[in-house]
Design an enzyme around this catalytic site. Structure first.
Site, mmCIF file in Angstrom:
data_model
loop_
_atom_site.group_PDB
_atom_site.id
_atom_site.type_symbol
_atom_site.label_atom_id
_atom_site.label_comp_id
_atom_site.label_asym_id
_atom_site.label_seq_id
_atom_site.Cartn_x
_atom_site.Cartn_y
_atom_site.Cartn_z
ATOM 1 N N TYR A 136 0.842 -1.214 0.000
ATOM 2 C CA TYR A 136 0.000 0.000 0.000
ATOM 3 C C TYR A 136 0.870 1.254 0.000
ATOM 4 C CZ TYR A 136 -3.084 3.622 1.994
ATOM 5 O OH TYR A 136 -3.761 4.793 2.248
HETATM 6 P P1 NAP Z 1 -12.941 4.096 2.277
HETATM 7 O O1 NAP Z 1 -14.052 4.443 3.191
HETATM 8 O O2 NAP Z 1 -12.425 2.695 2.273
HETATM 9 O O3 NAP Z 1 -13.430 4.483 0.800
HETATM 10 C C1 NAP Z 1 -12.761 4.066 -0.321
HETATM 11 C C2 NAP Z 1 -13.683 4.270 -1.506
HETATM 12 O O4 NAP Z 1 -12.998 3.790 -2.673
HETATM 13 C C3 NAP Z 1 -15.005 3.478 -1.405
HETATM 14 O O5 NAP Z 1 -16.096 4.333 -1.656
HETATM 15 C C4 NAP Z 1 -14.881 2.440 -2.501
HETATM 16 O O6 NAP Z 1 -16.089 2.136 -3.154
HETATM 17 C C5 NAP Z 1 -13.949 3.141 -3.482
HETATM 18 N N1 NAP Z 1 -13.392 2.149 -4.382
HETATM 19 C C6 NAP Z 1 -12.708 1.026 -4.064
HETATM 20 N N2 NAP Z 1 -12.450 0.316 -5.183
HETATM 21 C C7 NAP Z 1 -13.000 1.023 -6.213
HETATM 22 C C8 NAP Z 1 -13.084 0.809 -7.609
HETATM 23 N N3 NAP Z 1 -12.597 -0.289 -8.195
HETATM 24 N N4 NAP Z 1 -13.697 1.739 -8.374
HETATM 25 C C9 NAP Z 1 -14.223 2.870 -7.802
HETATM 26 N N5 NAP Z 1 -14.188 3.112 -6.482
HETATM 27 C C10 NAP Z 1 -13.582 2.197 -5.705
HETATM 28 O O7 NAP Z 1 -11.697 5.070 2.482
HETATM 29 P P2 NAP Z 1 -11.489 6.232 3.577
HETATM 30 O O8 NAP Z 1 -11.347 5.611 4.901
HETATM 31 O O9 NAP Z 1 -12.511 7.280 3.335
HETATM 32 O O10 NAP Z 1 -10.042 6.757 3.121
HETATM 33 C C11 NAP Z 1 -9.910 7.770 2.149
HETATM 34 C C12 NAP Z 1 -8.500 7.834 1.598
HETATM 35 O O11 NAP Z 1 -7.570 8.047 2.670
HETATM 36 C C13 NAP Z 1 -8.015 6.596 0.865
HETATM 37 O O12 NAP Z 1 -7.310 7.009 -0.285
HETATM 38 C C14 NAP Z 1 -7.045 5.959 1.868
HETATM 39 O O13 NAP Z 1 -6.073 5.192 1.197
HETATM 40 C C15 NAP Z 1 -6.457 7.172 2.519
HETATM 41 N N6 NAP Z 1 -5.850 7.054 3.851
HETATM 42 C C16 NAP Z 1 -6.326 6.198 4.788
HETATM 43 C C17 NAP Z 1 -5.768 6.179 6.096
HETATM 44 C C18 NAP Z 1 -6.335 5.303 7.178
HETATM 45 O O14 NAP Z 1 -5.927 5.459 8.353
HETATM 46 N N7 NAP Z 1 -7.258 4.416 6.875
HETATM 47 C C19 NAP Z 1 -4.723 7.031 6.406
HETATM 48 C C20 NAP Z 1 -4.240 7.904 5.429
HETATM 49 C C21 NAP Z 1 -4.826 7.917 4.177
HETATM 50 P P3 NAP Z 1 -17.320 1.335 -2.445
HETATM 51 O O15 NAP Z 1 -17.957 2.336 -1.518
HETATM 52 O O16 NAP Z 1 -18.162 0.947 -3.578
HETATM 53 O O17 NAP Z 1 -16.687 0.179 -1.713
#
Ligand code: NAP
Length: 216
Positions: free
Chosen positions: A131
């Site tokens: 990742y």
């Molecule tokens: P999330 O809730 O997991 O949302 C990810 C979204 O991406 C979901 O709506 C999902 O669609 C969509 N997605 C996945 N595969 C896809 C595809 N093939 N085509 C189109 N859409 C797709 O993420 P979050 O928690 O809001 O995080 C937002 C961002 O912050 C991400 O880029 C993550 O990597 C980053 N981030 C995360 C952390 C952490 O602590 N978790 C820290 C720093 C940065 P569905 O709703 O249909 O599943």
């Protein structure tokens, strides 16, 4: 300003679309991957567009046409393997960057990971390093374009209610940040041209989001 939110149905994405719709002069185009997700966004007055990030570059470019900015906040999430990390967090992100170029959209805001340096790839546990590598190369791809980009590196995301207070700088102490405050920081970045060409880390803090972003 019309903003394409890639990953609109995600946790940050939903906060962001709502905040965009609540802001005068801004309008969201919500990129989702399932038709049944569309009504939520229509109810907010946003324009849904159904496109899978595993789809063709042409499909993604078509969805990008006519907007003024792209925000990438999609992610494969913790419940899939490195195959989806490669296809969504890296290839999906790069396809949206290329789509912005093809569609003539200059402004691009990337939601990256907290630390995407080469050292961070080496130091990450093996379950996390694909990742970090995907995010590293997606960020790098964006930096090498002539897009008006901003790269935001949030700390550990929580579902706590937003406080509206963050710390933002090129380097900050590792920490947590509510997803709602990440959405506010994205909005503030879209509204402040001074963030163009910049990248910064954000965690919970004691400055208003607007001021923290303005003072970068
Ligand atoms: P999330 O809730 O997991 O949302 C990810 C979204 O991406 C979901 O709506 C999902 O669609 C969509 N997605 C996945 N595969 C896809 C595809 N093939 N085509 C189109 N859409 C797709 O993420 P979050 O928690 O809001 O995080 C937002 C961002 O912050 C991400 O880029 C993550 O990597 C980053 N981030 C995360 C952390 C952490 O602590 N978790 C820290 C720093 C940065 P569905 O709703 O249909 O599943």
């Amino acid at each position: 300003m019309k903003v394409l939110v890639v990953g609109a149905n995600g946790q940050v994405g939903k906060h962001l679309v709502k905040k965009i719709q609540d802001t005068e002069g801004l309008q969201a185009k919500a990129m989702i991957r399932k038709e049944e997700q569309a009504s939520y966004f229509k109810d907010l007055g946003a324009e849904p567009v159904v496109v899978d990030l595993e789809g063709t570059p042409d499909e993604i470019t078509k969805a990008t046409e006519g907007v003024d900015a792209v925000v990438f906040t999609a992610g494969s999430g913790p419940n899939t393997g490195p195959d989806k990390t490669m296809l969504i967090d890296l290839d999906g992100a790069v396809k949206t960057i290329e789509a912005a170029k093809s569609a003539g959209v200059k402004r691009y805001v990337m939601i990256s990971s907290f630390d995407t340096t080469r050292e961070a790839i080496q130091e990450a546990p093996s379950s996390f390093s694909p990742y970090v590598a995907a995010k590293h190369y997606a960020d790098d791809w964006l930096r090498r374009t002539d897009l008006d980009y901003t790269i935001i590196h949030p700390g550990m995301l929580t579902n706590d209610e937003g406080t509206g207070q963050i710390e933002a700088a090129e380097k900050v102490e590792r920490g947590e940040i509510p997803r709602e405050d990440v959405a506010s920081a994205i909005l503030a970045s879209l509204q402040q041209e001074s963030t163009i060409g910049k990248e910064f880390q954000i965690v919970g803090g004691s400055k208003s989001v607007h001021d923290a972003v303005k003072d970068l």
